[in-house]
Scaffold this motif. Structure first.
Motif, PDB file in Angstrom:
ATOM      1  N   GLU A   1       0.857  -1.193   0.000  1.00 28.30           N
ATOM      2  CA  GLU A   1       0.000   0.000   0.000  1.00 28.30           C
ATOM      3  C   GLU A   1       0.890   1.239   0.000  1.00 28.30           C
ATOM      4  N   ILE A   2       0.700   2.109  -0.988  1.00 24.96           N
ATOM      5  CA  ILE A   2       1.555   3.284  -1.153  1.00 24.96           C
ATOM      6  C   ILE A   2       0.730   4.543  -0.919  1.00 24.96           C
ATOM      7  N   ARG A   3       1.300   5.451  -0.132  1.00 22.11           N
ATOM      8  CA  ARG A   3       0.656   6.749   0.107  1.00 22.11           C
ATOM      9  C   ARG A   3       1.673   7.861  -0.099  1.00 22.11           C
ATOM     10  N   VAL A   4       1.150   9.026  -0.440  1.00 24.26           N
ATOM     11  CA  VAL A   4       1.967  10.237  -0.572  1.00 24.26           C
ATOM     12  C   VAL A   4       1.400  11.260   0.399  1.00 24.26           C
ATOM     13  N   HIS A   5       2.299  11.908   1.139  1.00 23.97           N
ATOM     14  CA  HIS A   5       1.879  12.926   2.100  1.00 23.97           C
ATOM     15  C   HIS A   5       2.740  14.169   1.911  1.00 23.97           C
ATOM     16  N   LEU A   6       2.100  15.342   1.910  1.00 22.95           N
ATOM     17  CA  LEU A   6       2.807  16.612   1.862  1.00 22.95           C
ATOM     18  C   LEU A   6       2.653  17.330   3.194  1.00 22.95           C
ATOM     19  N   GLU A   7       3.759  17.764   3.725  1.00 26.60           N
ATOM     20  CA  GLU A   7       3.808  18.458   5.015  1.00 26.60           C
ATOM     21  C   GLU A   7       4.089  19.932   4.743  1.00 26.60           C
ATOM     22  N   ASP A   8       3.195  20.793   5.200  1.00 25.64           N
ATOM     23  CA  ASP A   8       3.334  22.226   4.947  1.00 25.64           C
ATOM     24  C   ASP A   8       4.537  22.816   5.668  1.00 25.64           C
ATOM     25  N   GLU A   9       4.673  22.488   6.934  1.00 21.46           N
ATOM     26  CA  GLU A   9       5.759  23.075   7.725  1.00 21.46           C
ATOM     27  C   GLU A   9       6.427  21.976   8.541  1.00 21.46           C
ATOM     28  N   LEU A  10       7.590  21.563   8.086  1.00 22.09           N
ATOM     29  CA  LEU A  10       8.335  20.497   8.753  1.00 22.09           C
ATOM     30  C   LEU A  10       8.927  21.022  10.056  1.00 22.09           C
ATOM     31  N   LYS A  11       8.549  20.365  11.147  1.00 22.28           N
ATOM     32  CA  LYS A  11       9.090  20.733  12.460  1.00 22.28           C
ATOM     33  C   LYS A  11       9.835  19.528  13.002  1.00 22.28           C
ATOM     34  N   GLY A  12      11.149  19.515  12.805  1.00 19.23           N
ATOM     35  CA  GLY A  12      11.971  18.410  13.271  1.00 19.23           C
ATOM     36  C   GLY A  12      12.618  17.660  12.123  1.00 19.23           C
ATOM     37  N   ASP A  13      13.217  16.531  12.469  1.00 18.61           N
ATOM     38  CA  ASP A  13      13.906  15.682  11.511  1.00 18.61           C
ATOM     39  C   ASP A  13      12.901  15.053  10.550  1.00 18.61           C
ATOM     40  N   VAL A  14      13.202  15.061   9.268  1.00 23.76           N
ATOM     41  CA  VAL A  14      12.266  14.579   8.258  1.00 23.76           C
ATOM     42  C   VAL A  14      11.885  13.115   8.480  1.00 23.76           C
ATOM     43  N   LEU A  15      12.837  12.266   8.859  1.00 23.40           N
ATOM     44  CA  LEU A  15      12.518  10.849   9.079  1.00 23.40           C
ATOM     45  C   LEU A  15      11.630  10.653  10.303  1.00 23.40           C
ATOM     46  N   GLU A  16      11.880  11.416  11.342  1.00 24.44           N
ATOM     47  CA  GLU A  16      11.058  11.308  12.549  1.00 24.44           C
ATOM     48  C   GLU A  16       9.630  11.784  12.292  1.00 24.44           C
ATOM     49  N   VAL A  17       9.498  12.896  11.589  1.00 23.54           N
ATOM     50  CA  VAL A  17       8.162  13.414  11.286  1.00 23.54           C
ATOM     51  C   VAL A  17       7.445  12.462  10.325  1.00 23.54           C
ATOM     52  N   ALA A  18       8.174  11.909   9.363  1.00 24.84           N
ATOM     53  CA  ALA A  18       7.571  10.937   8.439  1.00 24.84           C
ATOM     54  C   ALA A  18       7.078   9.711   9.204  1.00 24.84           C
ATOM     55  N   ALA A  19       7.864   9.237  10.167  1.00 22.72           N
ATOM     56  CA  ALA A  19       7.467   8.064  10.961  1.00 22.72           C
ATOM     57  C   ALA A  19       6.209   8.371  11.782  1.00 22.72           C
ATOM     58  N   ARG A  20       6.132   9.557  12.361  1.00 29.60           N
ATOM     59  CA  ARG A  20       4.928   9.943  13.112  1.00 29.60           C
ATOM     60  C   ARG A  20       3.720  10.050  12.186  1.00 29.60           C
ATOM     61  N   THR A  21       3.935  10.588  10.998  1.00 33.28           N
ATOM     62  CA  THR A  21       2.857  10.720  10.019  1.00 33.28           C
ATOM     63  C   THR A  21       2.383   9.331   9.580  1.00 33.28           C
ATOM     64  N   PHE A  22       3.313   8.417   9.398  1.00 33.76           N
ATOM     65  CA  PHE A  22       2.993   7.035   9.045  1.00 33.76           C
ATOM     66  C   PHE A  22       2.010   6.455  10.066  1.00 33.76           C
ATOM     67  N   GLN A  23       2.303   6.675  11.343  1.00 28.14           N
ATOM     68  CA  GLN A  23       1.427   6.184  12.419  1.00 28.14           C
ATOM     69  C   GLN A  23       0.085   6.918  12.412  1.00 28.14           C
ATOM     70  N   ARG A  24       0.139   8.240  12.274  1.00 29.35           N
ATOM     71  CA  ARG A  24      -1.084   9.046  12.297  1.00 29.35           C
ATOM     72  C   ARG A  24      -2.038   8.662  11.166  1.00 29.35           C
ATOM     73  N   LEU A  25      -1.461   8.299  10.006  1.00 30.32           N
ATOM     74  CA  LEU A  25      -2.276   7.872   8.862  1.00 30.32           C
ATOM     75  C   LEU A  25      -2.696   6.407   8.980  1.00 30.32           C
ATOM     76  N   ARG A  26      -2.315   5.778  10.088  1.00 33.36           N
ATOM     77  CA  ARG A  26      -2.676   4.391  10.391  1.00 33.36           C
ATOM     78  C   ARG A  26      -2.155   3.418   9.336  1.00 33.36           C
ATOM     79  N   MET A  27      -1.010   3.747   8.766  1.00 27.90           N
ATOM     80  CA  MET A  27      -0.439   2.909   7.727  1.00 27.90           C
ATOM     81  C   MET A  27       0.125   1.609   8.288  1.00 27.90           C
ATOM     82  N   HIS A  28       0.361   1.568   9.581  1.00 34.03           N
ATOM     83  CA  HIS A  28       0.887   0.368  10.235  1.00 34.03           C
ATOM     84  C   HIS A  28      -0.207  -0.674  10.478  1.00 34.03           C
ATOM     85  N   GLU A  29      -1.421  -0.359  10.096  1.00 34.31           N
ATOM     86  CA  GLU A  29      -2.546  -1.268  10.349  1.00 34.31           C
ATOM     87  C   GLU A  29      -2.889  -2.164   9.159  1.00 34.31           C
ATOM     88  N   THR A  30      -2.049  -2.175   8.127  1.00 33.65           N
ATOM     89  CA  THR A  30      -2.318  -3.100   7.023  1.00 33.65           C
ATOM     90  C   THR A  30      -2.022  -4.520   7.488  1.00 33.65           C
TER      91      THR A  30
END
Length: 142
Positions: free
Chosen positions: A27-56
Motif C-alpha cells: 500500500e503506497i501513500r503520498v503525504h505533503l507536510e506544509d511546515e516540517l518541524k523536526g527531523d524529516v525521518l522522525e516526522v515521516a514516521a509519526r505521520t505514518f502512524q497518524r495515517l494508520r499505515m501500520h494497520e495493514t
C-alpha cells in the motif's frame, strides 16, 4: 497549505499509486507536510502512524513524505517490508525522485518512484486476487 501539485499532477500521482498497487499487495501513500518541524525521518514516521499505515494486514505500507517548503523528503516502509528487503532498498527510489526534482519535475519524480516501488515490492508482496485496497490512494496534507 500552499498548493504544491496542480490538480492534473495530483491525478497523475493517484493514477500511479493505483497502477503500482495492481502489481503488489503493498500500500503506497503520498503525504505533503506544509511546515516540517523536526527531523524529516522522525516526522515521516509519526505521520505514518497518524495515517494508520501500520494497520495493514501484511504491514506492507510505504509512505512517500514530502516537505516542499524545506526541500526535504523521505520514503519509509512498514515493518513487514523492512523485515524482508535488503539494506538501502529505497535508495533507487530516492535517487529517481532527486533526479526529477533537480529539474523541477516534482510530480514526475513522485510518479516514477511510486511505479518503481510497486515493481520492486511485487517480488516480496505480489498482488493477490483477494487483495483489498487497505489505504486511501489520495494525497494527504498537513
Amino acid at each position: 497549505m500552499v498548493q504544491f501539485f496542480s490538480p492534473e499532477e495530483e491525478g497523475r500521482i493517484i493514477a500511479s499509486i493505483r497502477e503500482a498497487e495492481r502489481n503488489t499487495s503493498g500500500e503506497i501513500r503520498v503525504h505533503l507536510e506544509d511546515e516540517l518541524k523536526g527531523d524529516v525521518l522522525e516526522v515521516a514516521a509519526r505521520t505514518f502512524q497518524r495515517l494508520r499505515m501500520h494497520e495493514t494486514e501484511a504491514r506492507n505500507g510505504v509512505l512517500i513524505f514530502i516537505a516542499p517548503q524545506q526541500r526535504k523528503f523521505a520514503i519509509i516502509g512498514d515493518k513487514g517490508i523492512n523485515e524482508k528487503v535488503p539494506e538501502g532498498f529505497w535508495d533507487e527510489e530516492r535517487d529517481l525522485m532527486l533526479q526529477h526534482f533537480k529539474t523541477g519535475d516534482f510530480a514526475g519524480g513522485v510518479c516514477a518512484a511510486i511505479l518503481k516501488a510497486g515493481e520492486k515490492l511485487q517480488a516480496y508482496f505480489p498482488y493477490q486476487s483477494d487483495d483489498e485496497n487497505e489505504l486511501p490512494d489520495d494525497i494527504s496534507y498537513s
